[in-house]
Design a protein around this motif. Structure first.
Motif, mmCIF file in Angstrom:
data_model
loop_
_atom_site.group_PDB
_atom_site.id
_atom_site.type_symbol
_atom_site.label_atom_id
_atom_site.label_comp_id
_atom_site.label_asym_id
_atom_site.label_seq_id
_atom_site.Cartn_x
_atom_site.Cartn_y
_atom_site.Cartn_z
ATOM 1 N N PHE A 178 5.537 12.070 -2.339
ATOM 2 C CA PHE A 178 5.573 11.589 -3.724
ATOM 3 C C PHE A 178 4.167 11.337 -4.252
ATOM 4 O O PHE A 178 3.822 11.741 -5.374
ATOM 5 N N ASN A 179 3.337 10.657 -3.449
ATOM 6 C CA ASN A 179 1.973 10.344 -3.884
ATOM 7 C C ASN A 179 1.134 11.610 -4.051
ATOM 8 O O ASN A 179 0.304 11.701 -4.959
ATOM 9 N N LEU A 180 1.344 12.591 -3.175
ATOM 10 C CA LEU A 180 0.617 13.852 -3.290
ATOM 11 C C LEU A 180 0.936 14.555 -4.602
ATOM 12 O O LEU A 180 0.048 15.066 -5.286
ATOM 13 N N ARG A 181 2.213 14.569 -4.968
ATOM 14 C CA ARG A 181 2.624 15.249 -6.199
ATOM 15 C C ARG A 181 2.087 14.558 -7.448
ATOM 16 O O ARG A 181 2.050 15.159 -8.530
ATOM 17 N N SER A 182 1.653 13.318 -7.302
ATOM 18 C CA SER A 182 1.122 12.580 -8.451
ATOM 19 C C SER A 182 -0.353 12.901 -8.703
ATOM 20 O O SER A 182 -0.902 12.517 -9.740
ATOM 21 N N ARG A 211 -3.371 19.387 -1.070
ATOM 22 C CA ARG A 211 -2.586 19.904 -2.187
ATOM 23 C C ARG A 211 -1.890 21.218 -1.851
ATOM 24 O O ARG A 211 -1.022 21.668 -2.604
ATOM 25 N N ILE A 212 -2.238 21.833 -0.737
ATOM 26 C CA ILE A 212 -1.532 23.027 -0.290
ATOM 27 C C ILE A 212 -0.077 22.697 0.042
ATOM 28 O O ILE A 212 0.773 23.576 0.127
ATOM 29 N N LEU A 213 0.224 21.405 0.212
ATOM 30 C CA LEU A 213 1.580 20.963 0.533
ATOM 31 C C LEU A 213 2.437 20.752 -0.708
ATOM 32 O O LEU A 213 3.634 20.461 -0.590
ATOM 33 N N ASN A 214 1.819 20.879 -1.890
ATOM 34 C CA ASN A 214 2.554 20.708 -3.137
ATOM 35 C C ASN A 214 3.263 22.027 -3.475
ATOM 36 O O ASN A 214 2.671 22.942 -4.025
ATOM 37 N N GLN A 215 4.520 22.105 -3.117
ATOM 38 C CA GLN A 215 5.270 23.355 -3.282
ATOM 39 C C GLN A 215 5.353 23.780 -4.742
ATOM 40 O O GLN A 215 5.317 24.976 -5.056
ATOM 41 N N HIS A 216 5.454 22.808 -5.639
ATOM 42 C CA HIS A 216 5.509 23.137 -7.069
ATOM 43 C C HIS A 216 4.219 23.821 -7.507
ATOM 44 O O HIS A 216 4.256 24.793 -8.276
ATOM 45 N N LEU A 217 3.088 23.343 -7.015
ATOM 46 C CA LEU A 217 1.797 23.952 -7.342
ATOM 47 C C LEU A 217 1.723 25.384 -6.816
ATOM 48 O O LEU A 217 1.268 26.296 -7.520
ATOM 49 N N LYS A 246 0.822 -1.217 0.000
ATOM 50 C CA LYS A 246 0.000 0.000 0.000
ATOM 51 C C LYS A 246 0.859 1.272 0.000
ATOM 52 O O LYS A 246 0.377 2.345 0.341
ATOM 53 N N GLU A 247 2.116 1.134 -0.368
ATOM 54 C CA GLU A 247 2.998 2.298 -0.335
ATOM 55 C C GLU A 247 2.475 3.462 -1.192
ATOM 56 O O GLU A 247 2.675 4.631 -0.845
#
Length: 267
Positions: free
Chosen positions: A151-155, A183-189, A83-84
């Motif tokens: 990693f999963n969030l950025r996907s 998604r507020i944690l996605n720095q690229h966004l 479940k990674e």
């Protein structure tokens, strides 16, 4: 609708042989527990009554669905093997408990003065927050959880809906996948939104299932943002914070917005 009537409706819809329901009259809370595990959910009835005023039967349907799914998860054992890709960060308010009701310490990180980051295993219809005992049993480190969750969030997809009010542009992410606010944690966004903003970039996570960006170019924009954030905060299933944030120099600063005025930073 009042608490007494709501209590009766919820008891009728949630009652099964596998559950025990109790009512705390003093605090006006309803507790639904699994007989099998003694784990359960406590509902604050006044908050649901308030939602009912605007959402009617949908408010009750949502609560019943949430309870049903949560108790199903509690009755099952989970592990991380295989479940990674299902580990995600979830944003909660700083008032959210850092321990489970049976005393297990949840894994979390501080985020802002208003928010904390918890971590969860996605179970499709629900998810389980990760506690440290669970981590120890699985033999996984917190750093590994942080990295997998990031990693999963950025996907995740980040397509936005757009609305313009008095020259101010608002963008909404609302997939109802449990991780809209995360998604507020996605720095690229965040950097992408900051680069395209014509004015001051604001970010809001009033509840779990929405992330709001505001490109604010005039005072009216702040008033709209304040009203919008408060509305979402009072109608969401899992409220987080009614305070929006200003995003500058890679940092989020919570702000108070005074009517017809520019914001005041929350120090």
């Amino acid at each position: 609708m009042d608490s007494k009537k709501l209590k009766k409706i919820l008891e009728e819809r949630l009652k099964t042989k596998e559950r025990q329901i109790s009512y705390d009259k003093k605090q006006d809370k309803l507790r639904i527990e699994s007989v099998k595990t003694n784990k359960g959910i406590t509902l604050s009835l006044p908050g649901i009554v308030s939602r009912y005023e605007t959402e009617k039967e949908k408010a009750i349907d949502d609560v019943v669905y949430y309870i049903d799914q949560a108790l199903i998860v509690m009755d099952k054992s989970q592990n991380l093997s295989g479940k990674e890709h299902q580990i995600f960060p979830v944003i909660r308010s700083t008032s959210f408990p850092t321990e489970t009701q049976d005393g297990k310490k949840l894994l979390y990180k501080d985020h802002t003065a208003e928010t904390r980051i918890f971590y969860a295993v996605d179970l499709e219809q629900s998810y389980r927050l990760i506690d440290r005992a669970f981590m120890d049993n699985e033999g996984v480190t917190e750093q590994a959880i942080f990295e997998m969750a990031g990693f999963n969030l950025r996907s995740l997809t980040n397509e936005r809906k757009k609305d313009v009010v008095a020259d101010n542009t608002f963008y909404f992410i609302n997939y109802n996948d449990g991780y809209d606010a995360s998604r507020i944690l996605n720095q690229h966004l965040l950097e992408e939104m900051a680069d395209t903003a014509k004015g001051q970039l604001t970010v809001a996570v009033p509840h779990q299932d929405v992330l709001i960006f505001g490109d604010i170019v005039n005072n009216q924009g702040y008033d709209v943002l304040a009203q919008m954030t408060m509305h979402f905060f009072t109608t969401g299933n899992i409220p987080i914070t009614s305070l929006p944030f200003i995003y500058e120099d890679g940092k989020l600063e919570p702000i108070f917005i005074l009517a017809k005025n520019r914001p005041v930073e929350d120090k």
